[in-house]
Design an enzyme around this catalytic site. Sequence first.
Site, mmCIF file in Angstrom:
data_model
loop_
_atom_site.group_PDB
_atom_site.id
_atom_site.type_symbol
_atom_site.label_atom_id
_atom_site.label_comp_id
_atom_site.label_asym_id
_atom_site.label_seq_id
_atom_site.Cartn_x
_atom_site.Cartn_y
_atom_site.Cartn_z
ATOM 1 N NE ARG A 91 -3.355 0.728 2.779
ATOM 2 C CZ ARG A 91 -4.602 0.613 2.506
ATOM 3 N NH1 ARG A 91 -5.480 -0.025 2.165
ATOM 4 N NH2 ARG A 91 -5.182 2.097 2.680
ATOM 5 C CG ASN A 107 9.428 -0.020 0.180
ATOM 6 O OD1 ASN A 107 9.035 -1.111 0.499
ATOM 7 N ND2 ASN A 107 9.516 0.032 -1.214
ATOM 8 C CG HIS A 109 11.453 -1.865 -5.489
ATOM 9 N ND1 HIS A 109 10.293 -2.218 -5.690
ATOM 10 C CD2 HIS A 109 12.179 -1.815 -6.879
ATOM 11 C CE1 HIS A 109 10.053 -2.435 -6.977
ATOM 12 N NE2 HIS A 109 11.126 -2.112 -7.526
HETATM 13 C C1 GRF Z 1 10.160 -8.374 -1.247
HETATM 14 O O1 GRF Z 1 10.872 -8.811 -2.576
HETATM 15 C C2 GRF Z 1 10.252 -6.922 -1.193
HETATM 16 O O2 GRF Z 1 11.284 -6.255 -1.805
HETATM 17 C C3 GRF Z 1 9.118 -6.414 -1.982
HETATM 18 O O3 GRF Z 1 8.139 -7.477 -1.484
HETATM 19 C C4 GRF Z 1 8.955 -8.715 -1.220
HETATM 20 C C5 GRF Z 1 8.282 -9.152 0.004
HETATM 21 O O4 GRF Z 1 8.814 -10.323 0.487
HETATM 22 N N1 GRF Z 1 8.507 -4.926 -1.806
HETATM 23 P P1 GRF Z 1 8.825 -10.874 2.248
HETATM 24 O O5 GRF Z 1 7.071 -10.774 2.483
HETATM 25 O O6 GRF Z 1 9.663 -9.856 2.716
HETATM 26 O O7 GRF Z 1 9.158 -12.073 1.922
#
Ligand code: GRF
Length: 215
Positions: A91, A107, A109
């Site tokens: 979100r 965050n 990514h």
């Molecule tokens: C990860 O690849 C993160 O970079 C992205 O969503 C995924 C989450 O994975 N934003 P997890 O839930 O931490 O296993």
Amino acid sequence: MLSLGVLCSGRGSNLQAILDACADGSLPAQVKVVISNKPDAQALTRAAAAGIPSVVVDKQDYPHRLDYDTRLLEILTHAGVEVVVLAGFMRLLSPVLLDPFQDRILNVHPALLPSFAGLDAQQQTLDRRVTIAGCTVHLVDEGMDTGPIVAQAAVPVLPGDDRERLAARILRQEHRLMVEVLRWMAAGLVRTERDGQKVTVHVDGKPRAFWADEP
Ligand code: GRF
């Protein structure tokens, strides 16, 4: 000890990396609360296993974004959270939460931003036939994966890679990089400088770029 709030929507492997680093003493932090927008997120099971309180904040109960974020703010404030981690939280956030936590929301990514923002960055990476992939930890703003970059880790895209193989290689670096950035936050090494709308991140005495040459 840095007090963390971790927001998740799914698997929670980044949450797990943080919990493990807190537990083995390599990260001087405590996860005070885990929040999920999905009641069936595996992250909630991981929180329970670690004895960490968790809360589901379902968008059906807060259809307006500002009310949703007000609820998040209440929970995080009540738990005494200093730094918020978005660990697969699907979100966007509004100023209701961003303002009181300015420069204190991170965050992770799975791409080298600003390339491949948004959904399924790993498939975007493969589709574009680039040779270097990676992950980014950045401060969160109102956009999707647009906030100021704190650190990045690069990995090679190898011949024969499919989405799963590449995603796994990137994910190992996500886990390392997020924990490392949280160590910097705990040590007070991350500073921001504002010039109008422009925000620059400084990290005192630490390299912010990593190359992980692993299979
Ligand atoms: C990860 O690849 C993160 O970079 C992205 O969503 C995924 C989450 O994975 N934003 P997890 O839930 O931490 O296993």
